[in-house]
Design a protein around this motif. Structure first.
Motif, PDB file in Angstrom:
ATOM      1  N   ASN A 174       0.799  -1.221   0.000  1.00 40.85           N
ATOM      2  CA  ASN A 174       0.000   0.000   0.000  1.00 40.85           C
ATOM      3  C   ASN A 174       0.836   1.276   0.000  1.00 40.85           C
ATOM      4  O   ASN A 174       0.566   2.217  -0.744  1.00 40.85           O
ATOM      5  CB  ASN A 174      -0.923  -0.013   1.226  1.00 40.85           C
ATOM      6  CG  ASN A 174      -2.352   0.316   0.859  1.00 40.85           C
ATOM      7  OD1 ASN A 174      -2.761   0.155  -0.283  1.00 40.85           O
ATOM      8  ND2 ASN A 174      -3.115   0.782   1.820  1.00 40.85           N
ATOM      9  N   ILE A 175       1.847   1.311   0.848  1.00 40.01           N
ATOM     10  CA  ILE A 175       2.643   2.536   0.992  1.00 40.01           C
ATOM     11  C   ILE A 175       3.316   2.903  -0.323  1.00 40.01           C
ATOM     12  O   ILE A 175       3.172   4.018  -0.836  1.00 40.01           O
ATOM     13  CB  ILE A 175       3.717   2.368   2.086  1.00 40.01           C
ATOM     14  CG1 ILE A 175       3.087   2.097   3.441  1.00 40.01           C
ATOM     15  CG2 ILE A 175       4.601   3.622   2.151  1.00 40.01           C
ATOM     16  CD1 ILE A 175       4.103   1.748   4.521  1.00 40.01           C
ATOM     17  N   VAL A 241       2.089  11.210  -0.046  1.00 41.31           N
ATOM     18  CA  VAL A 241       0.632  11.036  -0.012  1.00 41.31           C
ATOM     19  C   VAL A 241       0.167  10.024   1.034  1.00 41.31           C
ATOM     20  O   VAL A 241      -0.855  10.240   1.689  1.00 41.31           O
ATOM     21  CB  VAL A 241       0.076  10.632  -1.406  1.00 41.31           C
ATOM     22  CG1 VAL A 241       0.190  11.793  -2.383  1.00 41.31           C
ATOM     23  CG2 VAL A 241       0.765   9.389  -1.954  1.00 41.31           C
ATOM     24  N   TYR A 242       0.879   8.937   1.203  1.00 42.32           N
ATOM     25  CA  TYR A 242       0.426   7.894   2.115  1.00 42.32           C
ATOM     26  C   TYR A 242       0.325   8.434   3.545  1.00 42.32           C
ATOM     27  O   TYR A 242       1.273   9.022   4.067  1.00 42.32           O
ATOM     28  CB  TYR A 242       1.367   6.688   2.093  1.00 42.32           C
ATOM     29  CG  TYR A 242       0.859   5.560   2.968  1.00 42.32           C
ATOM     30  CD1 TYR A 242      -0.048   4.633   2.475  1.00 42.32           C
ATOM     31  CD2 TYR A 242       1.245   5.458   4.298  1.00 42.32           C
ATOM     32  CE1 TYR A 242      -0.552   3.629   3.281  1.00 42.32           C
ATOM     33  CE2 TYR A 242       0.754   4.453   5.111  1.00 42.32           C
ATOM     34  CZ  TYR A 242      -0.146   3.542   4.606  1.00 42.32           C
ATOM     35  OH  TYR A 242      -0.649   2.555   5.412  1.00 42.32           O
ATOM     36  N   GLY A 243      -0.853   8.248   4.163  1.00 43.33           N
ATOM     37  CA  GLY A 243      -1.060   8.693   5.532  1.00 43.33           C
ATOM     38  C   GLY A 243      -1.180  10.193   5.710  1.00 43.33           C
ATOM     39  O   GLY A 243      -1.165  10.688   6.839  1.00 43.33           O
ATOM     40  N   VAL A 257      -6.283  13.238  -0.810  1.00 42.81           N
ATOM     41  CA  VAL A 257      -7.541  12.517  -0.654  1.00 42.81           C
ATOM     42  C   VAL A 257      -7.262  11.052  -0.353  1.00 42.81           C
ATOM     43  O   VAL A 257      -6.299  10.475  -0.868  1.00 42.81           O
ATOM     44  CB  VAL A 257      -8.392  12.631  -1.941  1.00 42.81           C
ATOM     45  CG1 VAL A 257      -9.617  11.714  -1.874  1.00 42.81           C
ATOM     46  CG2 VAL A 257      -8.814  14.076  -2.170  1.00 42.81           C
ATOM     47  N   LYS A 258      -8.132  10.463   0.481  1.00 42.81           N
ATOM     48  CA  LYS A 258      -8.066   9.025   0.728  1.00 42.81           C
ATOM     49  C   LYS A 258      -9.389   8.403   0.300  1.00 42.81           C
ATOM     50  O   LYS A 258     -10.458   8.899   0.618  1.00 42.81           O
ATOM     51  CB  LYS A 258      -7.825   8.723   2.207  1.00 42.81           C
ATOM     52  CG  LYS A 258      -7.743   7.228   2.522  1.00 42.81           C
ATOM     53  CD  LYS A 258      -7.491   6.980   4.016  1.00 42.81           C
ATOM     54  CE  LYS A 258      -7.403   5.482   4.309  1.00 42.81           C
ATOM     55  NZ  LYS A 258      -7.165   5.209   5.747  1.00 42.81           N
ATOM     56  N   THR A 266      -6.422   4.185  -0.105  1.00 41.24           N
ATOM     57  CA  THR A 266      -5.587   4.671  -1.209  1.00 41.24           C
ATOM     58  C   THR A 266      -5.489   6.185  -1.151  1.00 41.24           C
ATOM     59  O   THR A 266      -6.512   6.870  -1.081  1.00 41.24           O
ATOM     60  CB  THR A 266      -6.187   4.229  -2.560  1.00 41.24           C
ATOM     61  OG1 THR A 266      -6.199   2.794  -2.612  1.00 41.24           O
ATOM     62  CG2 THR A 266      -5.377   4.770  -3.724  1.00 41.24           C
ATOM     63  N   HIS A 267      -4.275   6.698  -1.162  1.00 43.96           N
ATOM     64  CA  HIS A 267      -4.027   8.128  -1.018  1.00 43.96           C
ATOM     65  C   HIS A 267      -3.500   8.705  -2.329  1.00 43.96           C
ATOM     66  O   HIS A 267      -2.627   8.100  -2.968  1.00 43.96           O
ATOM     67  CB  HIS A 267      -2.997   8.380   0.087  1.00 43.96           C
ATOM     68  CG  HIS A 267      -3.320   7.690   1.385  1.00 43.96           C
ATOM     69  ND1 HIS A 267      -3.103   6.340   1.575  1.00 43.96           N
ATOM     70  CD2 HIS A 267      -3.837   8.170   2.547  1.00 43.96           C
ATOM     71  CE1 HIS A 267      -3.470   6.012   2.809  1.00 43.96           C
ATOM     72  NE2 HIS A 267      -3.930   7.100   3.416  1.00 43.96           N
ATOM     73  N   TYR A 268      -4.018   9.897  -2.707  1.00 43.92           N
ATOM     74  CA  TYR A 268      -3.545  10.512  -3.942  1.00 43.92           C
ATOM     75  C   TYR A 268      -3.878  11.998  -3.936  1.00 43.92           C
ATOM     76  O   TYR A 268      -4.689  12.472  -3.119  1.00 43.92           O
ATOM     77  CB  TYR A 268      -4.178   9.841  -5.161  1.00 43.92           C
ATOM     78  CG  TYR A 268      -5.662  10.072  -5.311  1.00 43.92           C
ATOM     79  CD1 TYR A 268      -6.150  11.029  -6.197  1.00 43.92           C
ATOM     80  CD2 TYR A 268      -6.581   9.357  -4.545  1.00 43.92           C
ATOM     81  CE1 TYR A 268      -7.514  11.262  -6.330  1.00 43.92           C
ATOM     82  CE2 TYR A 268      -7.947   9.580  -4.670  1.00 43.92           C
ATOM     83  CZ  TYR A 268      -8.405  10.532  -5.560  1.00 43.92           C
ATOM     84  OH  TYR A 268      -9.749  10.763  -5.677  1.00 43.92           O
TER      85      TYR A 268
END
Length: 279
Positions: A174-175, A241-243, A257-258, A266-268
């Motif tokens: 994920n990261i 982006v992650y977290g 955004v998650k 999912t982060h972006y």
């Protein structure tokens, strides 16, 4: 779950700590960790007298290369290894102990109890579960743009779940998928088939650079991860982006955004990673 950089860091650390040590005996305190052979006595007897020559990584798995056997270990969510003196108290959640002839011990701890261990005859581990279907190694010389294109190009699957598929690219989680897609400027929901050659090149470069930088930083200590010496990784300080839900994008200032995609958080950045047609 530890991803490629974290597992690579554990492997490098343990190589410096246990390579060359002889296993006098093994204590199994939680039987469910041992997947092959199922008989705990057989597992213990097989490892007795074996020497750990070196450790290697395959995807998110650790391979202990012994005299004529290979021990394959997966840390799952929170598994960790540590080296201790034999007279040190055994901590809670310690499930497997490798007792060495020099009076030290390699201890496997796992709060969640999801980790696994398999024993194989040397060479057999690559053609049997759980390693036999693993995909490309993204830090290997063979991981070229052409190889990535062959693995994922033309597939209608969305990029995020496809890159999480260990049969496509091994070791990504994920990261680092979130970070690589941000670096490449690609939306997680983009179908892989929609990528242009230029975008595939960007994605390849982003995967390699993100993973290599994370390895150099000792991985990311998001939750409980530490290396074999109990040290945290530092790459979490470089995450874009992650977290970082709601925080400003490091490029454009738009709020990160998650969303849920394939059941995974999912982060972006909605501005830097727009869904658009291939160029």
């Amino acid at each position: 779950m530890p991803e490629l950089p974290e597992v690579e860091t554990v492997v490098r650390t343990l190589n410096s700590l246990v390579a060359g040590k002889r296993i006098d005996r093994v204590s199994v305190l939680l039987e469910r960790i041992i997947q092959q052979p199922k008989e705990i006595e057989v597992f213990q007897d097989a490892l007795q007298g074996q020497t750990i020559h070196r450790l290697e990584r395959r995807g998110k798995f650790i391979r202990f290369l012994l005299d004529d056997l290979v021990l394959v270990s997966h840390l799952r969510m929170e598994g960790r290894y540590g080296v201790y003196a034999a007279d040190e108290p055994v901590e809670k959640h310690t499930h497997v102990i490798f007792h060495f002839s020099d009076g030290t011990e390699l201890r496997y701890k796992d709060v969640r109890q999801f980790g696994t261990m398999h024993i194989f005859r040397a060479g057999d581990e690559l053609t049997a579960p759980p390693l036999h279907k693993l995909g490309l190694e993204p830090l290997a010389p063979e991981f070229s743009i052409k190889a990535l294109q062959a693995a994922i190009g033309g597939k209608p699957t969305k990029l995020k779940p496809l890159l999480l598929n260990q049969e496509a690219v091994a070791g990504l989680g994920n990261i680092y998928v979130d970070e690589a897609l941000f670096r490449a400027g690609l939306h997680p929901e983009r179908p892989a088939a929609s990528l242009s050659p230029a975008e595939m090149k960007k994605l390849h470069g982003a995967i390699v650079s993100v993973l290599q930088e994370a390895v150099d930083a000792g991985g990311s200590s998001i939750k409980s991860y530490v290396n074999g010496q109990g040290e945290m990784g530092m790459f979490q300080q470089q995450l874009h982006v992650y977290g970082r839900t709601g925080e400003p994008c490091s490029r454009c200032g738009t709020a990160i955004v998650k969303m849920k995609l394939g059941g995974r958080g999912t982060h972006y950045c909605p501005k830097c990673q727009k869904i658009r047609k291939a160029q």
